[in-house]
Scaffold this motif. Structure first.
Motif, PDB file in Angstrom:
ATOM      1  N   TYR A 321     119.744 -27.644 121.897  1.00  0.00           N
ATOM      2  CA  TYR A 321     120.677 -26.974 122.788  1.00  0.00           C
ATOM      3  C   TYR A 321     121.830 -27.905 123.083  1.00  0.00           C
ATOM      4  N   GLY A 322     122.996 -27.331 123.287  1.00  0.00           N
ATOM      5  CA  GLY A 322     124.138 -28.131 123.660  1.00  0.00           C
ATOM      6  C   GLY A 322     125.216 -28.200 122.600  1.00  0.00           C
ATOM      7  N   PRO A 323     126.279 -28.935 122.866  1.00  0.00           N
ATOM      8  CA  PRO A 323     127.457 -28.935 121.998  1.00  0.00           C
ATOM      9  C   PRO A 323     127.246 -29.538 120.613  1.00  0.00           C
ATOM     10  N   SER A 324     126.277 -30.435 120.456  1.00  0.00           N
ATOM     11  CA  SER A 324     126.070 -31.053 119.135  1.00  0.00           C
ATOM     12  C   SER A 324     125.718 -30.003 118.079  1.00  0.00           C
ATOM     13  N   GLY A 325     124.755 -29.142 118.397  1.00  0.00           N
ATOM     14  CA  GLY A 325     124.353 -28.108 117.456  1.00  0.00           C
ATOM     15  C   GLY A 325     125.450 -27.095 117.216  1.00  0.00           C
ATOM     16  N   VAL A 326     126.193 -26.741 118.274  1.00  0.00           N
ATOM     17  CA  VAL A 326     127.311 -25.818 118.126  1.00  0.00           C
ATOM     18  C   VAL A 326     128.360 -26.410 117.188  1.00  0.00           C
ATOM     19  N   ALA A 327     128.647 -27.691 117.355  1.00  0.00           N
ATOM     20  CA  ALA A 327     129.634 -28.358 116.506  1.00  0.00           C
ATOM     21  C   ALA A 327     129.234 -28.292 115.037  1.00  0.00           C
ATOM     22  N   ALA A 328     127.956 -28.521 114.749  1.00  0.00           N
ATOM     23  CA  ALA A 328     127.489 -28.471 113.361  1.00  0.00           C
ATOM     24  C   ALA A 328     127.723 -27.093 112.762  1.00  0.00           C
ATOM     25  N   SER A 329     127.415 -26.047 113.521  1.00  0.00           N
ATOM     26  CA  SER A 329     127.573 -24.686 112.996  1.00  0.00           C
ATOM     27  C   SER A 329     129.050 -24.326 112.827  1.00  0.00           C
ATOM     28  N   LEU A 330     129.903 -24.756 113.737  1.00  0.00           N
ATOM     29  CA  LEU A 330     131.335 -24.470 113.612  1.00  0.00           C
ATOM     30  C   LEU A 330     131.950 -25.194 112.417  1.00  0.00           C
ATOM     31  N   TRP A 331     131.451 -26.392 112.144  1.00  0.00           N
ATOM     32  CA  TRP A 331     131.940 -27.111 110.956  1.00  0.00           C
ATOM     33  C   TRP A 331     131.688 -26.293 109.694  1.00  0.00           C
ATOM     34  N   PHE A 332     130.465 -25.771 109.560  1.00  0.00           N
ATOM     35  CA  PHE A 332     130.145 -24.980 108.375  1.00  0.00           C
ATOM     36  C   PHE A 332     130.928 -23.673 108.337  1.00  0.00           C
ATOM     37  N   ALA A 333     131.171 -23.076 109.500  1.00  0.00           N
ATOM     38  CA  ALA A 333     131.982 -21.858 109.545  1.00  0.00           C
ATOM     39  C   ALA A 333     133.378 -22.128 109.007  1.00  0.00           C
ATOM     40  N   GLY A 334     133.945 -23.276 109.388  1.00  0.00           N
ATOM     41  CA  GLY A 334     135.258 -23.641 108.885  1.00  0.00           C
ATOM     42  C   GLY A 334     135.271 -23.809 107.379  1.00  0.00           C
ATOM     43  N   MET A 335     134.231 -24.445 106.848  1.00  0.00           N
ATOM     44  CA  MET A 335     134.131 -24.626 105.404  1.00  0.00           C
ATOM     45  C   MET A 335     133.961 -23.288 104.690  1.00  0.00           C
ATOM     46  N   ALA A 336     133.141 -22.417 105.264  1.00  0.00           N
ATOM     47  CA  ALA A 336     132.830 -21.140 104.622  1.00  0.00           C
ATOM     48  C   ALA A 336     134.041 -20.221 104.547  1.00  0.00           C
ATOM     49  N   LEU A 337     134.864 -20.238 105.584  1.00  0.00           N
ATOM     50  CA  LEU A 337     136.004 -19.326 105.665  1.00  0.00           C
ATOM     51  C   LEU A 337     137.328 -19.988 105.310  1.00  0.00           C
ATOM     52  N   ASN A 338     137.269 -21.270 104.940  1.00  0.00           N
ATOM     53  CA  ASN A 338     138.497 -22.035 104.706  1.00  0.00           C
ATOM     54  C   ASN A 338     139.390 -21.958 105.943  1.00  0.00           C
ATOM     55  N   GLU A 339     138.752 -22.064 107.093  1.00  0.00           N
ATOM     56  CA  GLU A 339     139.433 -21.974 108.385  1.00  0.00           C
ATOM     57  C   GLU A 339     139.322 -23.331 109.072  1.00  0.00           C
ATOM     58  N   ARG A 340     140.349 -24.127 108.914  1.00  0.00           N
ATOM     59  CA  ARG A 340     140.277 -25.500 109.402  1.00  0.00           C
ATOM     60  C   ARG A 340     140.205 -25.597 110.916  1.00  0.00           C
ATOM     61  N   GLU A 341     140.639 -24.559 111.616  1.00  0.00           N
ATOM     62  CA  GLU A 341     140.613 -24.626 113.063  1.00  0.00           C
ATOM     63  C   GLU A 341     139.186 -24.726 113.580  1.00  0.00           C
ATOM     64  N   TYR A 342     138.241 -24.022 112.945  1.00  0.00           N
ATOM     65  CA  TYR A 342     136.844 -24.126 113.362  1.00  0.00           C
ATOM     66  C   TYR A 342     136.326 -25.548 113.166  1.00  0.00           C
ATOM     67  N   SER A 343     136.622 -26.123 112.013  1.00  0.00           N
ATOM     68  CA  SER A 343     136.166 -27.485 111.757  1.00  0.00           C
ATOM     69  C   SER A 343     136.875 -28.484 112.661  1.00  0.00           C
ATOM     70  N   ARG A 344     138.122 -28.211 112.977  1.00  0.00           N
ATOM     71  CA  ARG A 344     138.856 -29.071 113.902  1.00  0.00           C
ATOM     72  C   ARG A 344     138.202 -29.041 115.286  1.00  0.00           C
ATOM     73  N   LYS A 345     137.809 -27.852 115.709  1.00  0.00           N
ATOM     74  CA  LYS A 345     137.111 -27.730 116.988  1.00  0.00           C
ATOM     75  C   LYS A 345     135.789 -28.489 116.956  1.00  0.00           C
ATOM     76  N   ALA A 346     135.085 -28.407 115.827  1.00  0.00           N
ATOM     77  CA  ALA A 346     133.813 -29.119 115.695  1.00  0.00           C
ATOM     78  C   ALA A 346     134.011 -30.619 115.876  1.00  0.00           C
ATOM     79  N   VAL A 347     135.069 -31.154 115.277  1.00  0.00           N
ATOM     80  CA  VAL A 347     135.362 -32.578 115.407  1.00  0.00           C
ATOM     81  C   VAL A 347     135.716 -32.920 116.850  1.00  0.00           C
ATOM     82  N   GLU A 348     136.478 -32.056 117.505  1.00  0.00           N
ATOM     83  CA  GLU A 348     136.815 -32.285 118.913  1.00  0.00           C
ATOM     84  C   GLU A 348     135.560 -32.335 119.779  1.00  0.00           C
ATOM     85  N   ILE A 349     134.632 -31.428 119.494  1.00  0.00           N
ATOM     86  CA  ILE A 349     133.381 -31.393 120.264  1.00  0.00           C
ATOM     87  C   ILE A 349     132.624 -32.705 120.101  1.00  0.00           C
TER      88      ILE A 349
END
Length: 459
Positions: A321-349
């Motif tokens: 639980y918590g932001p670490s796991g969310v960050a991991a999933s958002l990173w993959f979402a960014g890779m999957a959709l070629n949407e760098r904003e999701y991965s950028r958010k993951a790095v910020e987290i």
């Protein structure tokens, strides 16, 4: 700071430790693994844990379980053999795999969970199989039962339009975790229909039913009295272990590897956007509660619901639980959709977590699930994928914390897990115990990629 984003196309894995610190960590891993390789010590730890814990239902040893059984130990020793070859760890891995699989012969309907069932045992067997060359008979037997059982479960879920328990679709017990095993077998045509159907189930979670996402958990299906008290009208779980980040990671990882079903792209976007819209930020940055509350507006008949974080508090920064796991999933979402904003958010987290003082992360255990070992593994992955020095520095800090504050060679297994009420546990299970800590320390101190973290949706 984000110039390194998506620089993960590297050719090799490099641990974040160096010099004497690296060597000392490997020595400790080797010594603690030797203890876990002794069945008598493991059996003593199992007995101790059953008396020490305040949560006997979750510390119950099941031989075939990755989380809490010999399957997890076999996985540890299989990885030990990759990191430290020709030291006999593969023999111990084999012996524990045999101990893990024997009880299945007496079970009519074994569970299919990744962390406590057939797909987890199959994952371990495949991890040890050297590319499918070994354990063919065991894998065939498990896969036959697994694929048949999950086809029925998926069909029932897709035919129903009801909300369900998180255990049907989460990482620990449900579709998300099981799909991760199926994904590593994607090149075998026998697995593709089951994988596609399971992805269809995960896509279905993003659809609305009576004004709420399909992954909404009604109060009567909430796991535990505490959840029912905090969320009296039901909840939307935000944890990697039991919440929507697990399906997001599963759908994204499949798409990254070229597996796509109808609606998968839009489901990834919908879930990622929902997570970013339902944050509970603190002074360090983005954060989340364990779950978002659901409240009725104008009565149930109106089919209008408020999804709110009002009155809730940020949870700890663990894997489960918590932001670490969310960050991991958002990173993959960014890779999957070629949407760098999701991965950028993951790095910020992850950057905000690294800046958060250790004392304010609400972590009291060294274990993987909800402790510092899990956070270490996630930060190591972000260090490798981004090349950001802050993350590799934080990984070194966490290793030092684990070894200075929690490691004690006088403990039965070298580390003890910690529960509330000051309980300390001799824990031989991978999810909450010493095997998971060793695996994270090996990721930090060797140049062998820790692919075992597939089971935590981190790769």
């Amino acid at each position: 700071m984000f110039r390194h984003l998506w620089s993960s196309a590297t050719t090799g894995w490099h641990g974040c430790l160096s010099g004497a610190e690296r060597e000392r960590t490997i020595v400790i891993c080797r010594e603690l693994a030797a203890r876990l390789g002794n069945p008598e010590i493991v059996e003593q730890a199992i007995r101790n844990a059953s008396q020490q814990t305040g949560y006997r239902h979750s510390v119950s040893w099941q031989p075939y379980s990755i989380a809490q059984g010999y399957s997890g130990l076999a996985l540890l020793f299989g990885h030990m053999d990759l990191c430290l070859p020709a030291e006999g760890w593969d023999v111990i891995a084999h012996d524990y795999l045999v101990k893990a699989s024997c009880p299945l012969e007496r079970m009519e309907c074994p569970p299919c969970d990744l962390h406590a069932g057939l797909s987890g045992l199959a994952y371990t067997a495949f991890y040890l199989s050297r590319g499918g060359k070994r354990y063919k008979k065991l894998l065939s037997a498990i896969d036959t039962v697994l694929l048949k059982s999950q086809a029925i479960t998926c069909e029932q879920f897709l035919a129903s339009k009801n909300h369900s328990s998180v255990h049907l679709w989460d990482v620990i017990s449900g579709f998300s975790g099981i799909s991760r095993y199926l994904l590593i077998r994607k090149n075998d045509t026998a697995f593709r229909p089951a994988l596609n159907m399971m992805l269809e189930c995960l896509v279905e979670l993003a659809n609305d039913v009576n004004g709420l996402p399909r992954w909404f958990t009604p109060v009567h299906l909430s796991p535990g009295i505490d959840m029912q008290k905090v969320y009296p009208e039901g909840s939307l779980n935000c944890g990697m272990a039991h919440g929507i980040p697990g399906p997001l990671a599963a759908l994204s990882l499949a798409r990254i590897q070229g597996i796509d079903v109808k609606g998968q792209e839009s489901a990834i976007k919908k879930i990622a956007d929902w997570l970013l819209a339902h944050r509970l930020d603190d002074k360090y940055g983005m954060n989340w509660p364990s779950a978002v509350a659901v409240r009725t507006v104008n009565g149930y008949a109106a089919s209008k619901y408020l999804q709110t974080t009002e009155g809730l508090f940020p949870t700890h920064t663990g894997w489960c639980y918590g932001p670490s796991g969310v960050a991991a999933s958002l990173w993959f979402a960014g890779m999957a959709l070629n949407e760098r904003e999701y991965s950028r958010k993951a790095v910020e987290i992850m950057s905000s977590i690294a800046e958060r003082p250790l004392s304010e992360r609400m972590i009291v255990s060294p274990a993987f699930c909800h402790g510092f070992a899990g956070q270490l593994q996630i930060i190591i992955r972000f260090a490798a994928r981004t090349g950001i020095a802050q993350f590799s520095d934080e990984a070194v800090t966490l290793v030092r914390l684990l070894l200075s504050k929690y490691y004690d060679p006088n403990f039965l297994l070298g580390f003890q897990s910690h529960e509330d009420m000051g309980r300390s546990i001799d824990q031989a299970g991978l999810l909450d115990g010493v095997p998971g800590i060793i695996l994270a320390l090996l990721a930090a101190s060797t140049d062998i990629e820790p692919k075992w973290d597939n089971i935590f949706m981190l790769s």
